[in-house]
Enzyme design. Sequence first.
Site, PDB file in Angstrom:
ATOM      1  N   ASP A   1      21.627  -6.149 -20.216  1.00  0.00           N
ATOM      2  CA  ASP A   1      21.146  -7.537 -20.218  1.00  0.00           C
ATOM      3  C   ASP A   1      20.396  -7.895 -18.936  1.00  0.00           C
ATOM      4  O   ASP A   1      20.214  -9.066 -18.618  1.00  0.00           O
ATOM      5  CB  ASP A   1      22.316  -8.504 -20.438  1.00  0.00           C
TER       6      ASP A   1
ATOM      7  N   HIS B   1      -0.702  11.507  -9.545  1.00  0.00           N
ATOM      8  CA  HIS B   1       0.115  10.329  -9.833  1.00  0.00           C
ATOM      9  C   HIS B   1       1.575  10.550  -9.415  1.00  0.00           C
ATOM     10  O   HIS B   1       2.498  10.107 -10.092  1.00  0.00           O
ATOM     11  CB  HIS B   1       0.035   9.972 -11.323  1.00  0.00           C
TER      12      HIS B   1
ATOM     13  N   ASP C   1      -1.137   5.793  -1.557  1.00  0.00           N
ATOM     14  CA  ASP C   1      -1.963   4.994  -2.470  1.00  0.00           C
ATOM     15  C   ASP C   1      -1.115   3.783  -2.850  1.00  0.00           C
ATOM     16  O   ASP C   1      -0.161   3.899  -3.611  1.00  0.00           O
ATOM     17  CB  ASP C   1      -2.316   5.834  -3.702  1.00  0.00           C
TER      18      ASP C   1
ATOM     19  N   ASP D   1      -6.002  -2.183  -4.007  1.00  0.00           N
ATOM     20  CA  ASP D   1      -5.780  -0.764  -4.318  1.00  0.00           C
ATOM     21  C   ASP D   1      -6.396   0.060  -3.201  1.00  0.00           C
ATOM     22  O   ASP D   1      -7.621   0.220  -3.142  1.00  0.00           O
ATOM     23  CB  ASP D   1      -6.414  -0.449  -5.676  1.00  0.00           C
TER      24      ASP D   1
ATOM     25  N   HIS E   1     -10.967  13.837 -10.695  1.00  0.00           N
ATOM     26  CA  HIS E   1     -11.005  12.458 -11.192  1.00  0.00           C
ATOM     27  C   HIS E   1     -12.339  11.807 -10.836  1.00  0.00           C
ATOM     28  O   HIS E   1     -13.162  12.385 -10.130  1.00  0.00           O
ATOM     29  CB  HIS E   1      -9.834  11.640 -10.645  1.00  0.00           C
TER      30      HIS E   1
ATOM     31  N   HIS F   1     -12.898   2.558 -10.342  1.00  0.00           N
ATOM     32  CA  HIS F   1     -12.605   1.783 -11.542  1.00  0.00           C
ATOM     33  C   HIS F   1     -12.753   0.306 -11.201  1.00  0.00           C
ATOM     34  O   HIS F   1     -12.740  -0.090 -10.031  1.00  0.00           O
ATOM     35  CB  HIS F   1     -11.187   2.077 -12.055  1.00  0.00           C
TER      36      HIS F   1
ATOM     37  N   HIS G   1      -6.412  -1.423 -12.924  1.00  0.00           N
ATOM     38  CA  HIS G   1      -7.515  -0.832 -13.678  1.00  0.00           C
ATOM     39  C   HIS G   1      -8.021  -1.961 -14.571  1.00  0.00           C
ATOM     40  O   HIS G   1      -7.541  -2.150 -15.688  1.00  0.00           O
ATOM     41  CB  HIS G   1      -7.057   0.371 -14.492  1.00  0.00           C
TER      42      HIS G   1
ATOM     43  N   GLU H   1     -13.156   5.873  -4.448  1.00  0.00           N
ATOM     44  CA  GLU H   1     -12.017   6.708  -4.058  1.00  0.00           C
ATOM     45  C   GLU H   1     -12.216   8.198  -4.330  1.00  0.00           C
ATOM     46  O   GLU H   1     -11.507   8.786  -5.145  1.00  0.00           O
ATOM     47  CB  GLU H   1     -10.758   6.230  -4.784  1.00  0.00           C
TER      48      GLU H   1
ATOM     49  N   TYR I   1      -8.266  18.115  -3.395  1.00  0.00           N
ATOM     50  CA  TYR I   1      -6.875  18.547  -3.557  1.00  0.00           C
ATOM     51  C   TYR I   1      -6.855  20.067  -3.633  1.00  0.00           C
ATOM     52  O   TYR I   1      -7.392  20.655  -4.579  1.00  0.00           O
ATOM     53  CB  TYR I   1      -6.277  17.925  -4.820  1.00  0.00           C
TER      54      TYR I   1
ATOM     55  N   ARG J   1      -7.294  11.728  -0.251  1.00  0.00           N
ATOM     56  CA  ARG J   1      -8.031  10.710  -1.004  1.00  0.00           C
ATOM     57  C   ARG J   1      -8.215   9.517  -0.083  1.00  0.00           C
ATOM     58  O   ARG J   1      -7.301   9.154   0.666  1.00  0.00           O
ATOM     59  CB  ARG J   1      -7.275  10.295  -2.271  1.00  0.00           C
TER      60      ARG J   1
ATOM     61  N   GLU K   1      -9.612   5.557  -0.355  1.00  0.00           N
ATOM     62  CA  GLU K   1      -9.970   4.547  -1.355  1.00  0.00           C
ATOM     63  C   GLU K   1     -10.088   3.169  -0.725  1.00  0.00           C
ATOM     64  O   GLU K   1      -9.208   2.740   0.020  1.00  0.00           O
ATOM     65  CB  GLU K   1      -8.900   4.510  -2.441  1.00  0.00           C
TER      66      GLU K   1
END
Length: 439
Positions: free
Chosen positions: A36, A242, A259, A270, A349, A353, A360, A383, A387, A404, A406
């Site tokens: 709950d 991710h 990130d 972001d 990638h 975006h 996004h 971004e 890797y 990365r 961004e």
Amino acid sequence: MIPIKSFSERRRRLAAQMQQGVAIVPTSPERVRSRDAHYPYRFDSYFYYLTGFGEPEALLVLVAGAAEGEPKQILFCRDKDTEREIWDGFRHGPEAAREAFGFDEAYSISRLDEMLPKLLADQPAVYCALGQDSAWDMRVTGWINRVREQARSGVTAPAAIHDSRLLLDEMRLFKSAEELQLMRRAAEISTGAHRRAMRATRAGLHEHEVEAELLHEFRRQGAQAPAYTPIVAGGANACVLHYIDNNAELKSGDLLLIDAGCELDGYAADITRTFPVNGKFSPAQKDVYQLVLAAQAAAIAAVRPGNPWNAPHDAALQVLAQGFIDLGLCQGSVDAVIQSEDYKRFYMHRTGHWLGLDVHDAGEYKLNGNWRSLQPGMTLTVEPGCYLRPADNVPEHFWNIGVRIEDDVAVTESGCEVLTAAATKTVLEIEQLMQGCHG
């Protein structure tokens, strides 16, 4: 904060595009986390964009094409209930909500099934997010069927169902001055959080301890929540795009990729930054980092009105492909590396975006099969990354380097504005900031 009149104006703009018909826009339901206990509530972005109303169990009905010219703006929401407010907190109730949020009419959500067939009667079309939620799909078709049952009385049911998101996505794509101001503040808070995380990082800590620094700064500065689950990825984890476990120990000699961005009054920031755990880039780390930074600079330079959406990605890709060749990671010419997609072993990638109420955000990237042109008011991320995993057969000194970088960027009349420009980014800035903390 966005003025209430702005939400009413958005509803009028939507109605003008509909011309005639009824739009039905529900907010998100509350969701159970366990037994709950619920997840913290977050409204539906489309609903909030049109209403500014943050309570659950609410729905907007917009009737366009009325004889008097102005669309009818109707809110359904929870009843005022002083008993439930003792447990759950304040709720407006229909009458107070109508006045506070600028609606023509407001009713109890309990009257929805009673009133919707009446509002749909003799209307040519329904606008809703068909296919997004099967339960709502069934309710909408149920209301339409109840209107159809009145056919022998001369009542006609809507003959068409349109996806309201097609109109709303285009509206949301262009940010107003008030929206941009909110996004600047979200960027400012998130920038401070990244600087705090850099200052706190040292070998021996765990990723979640650095994550805690981010979350503390978000809330301390007034943001309501992270805009998404933060990625705090040290060493090899930075090569998992991710990664969200955020539980590994940070080791000297590794890079840490963060990130993370906050959500402020519904609007997301972001940001990604990558930096050495011990405050000093190794030669190999520095080479890769400088390459990604140069790719990002080229991409940001391509964010200007009239350029196609894909221009920043193409600009970054040119720099990355040449860099991969220079570092001995790819062979051949830049064109050959791009055409064969050999670069995708290290950069898989895209470069950005849309950004806004959703991290996004809404909006088409192509129109009639072509990349759409960037225009003032659009907001996006830039971004690029790199890797390098042992499995990719790279030299050992490159193993487990994940980078990365961004930033959040708004298209302006003359070029672009980097909303997150204050977030520490160059090698010199990072090392100076961290050396000051590491002694």
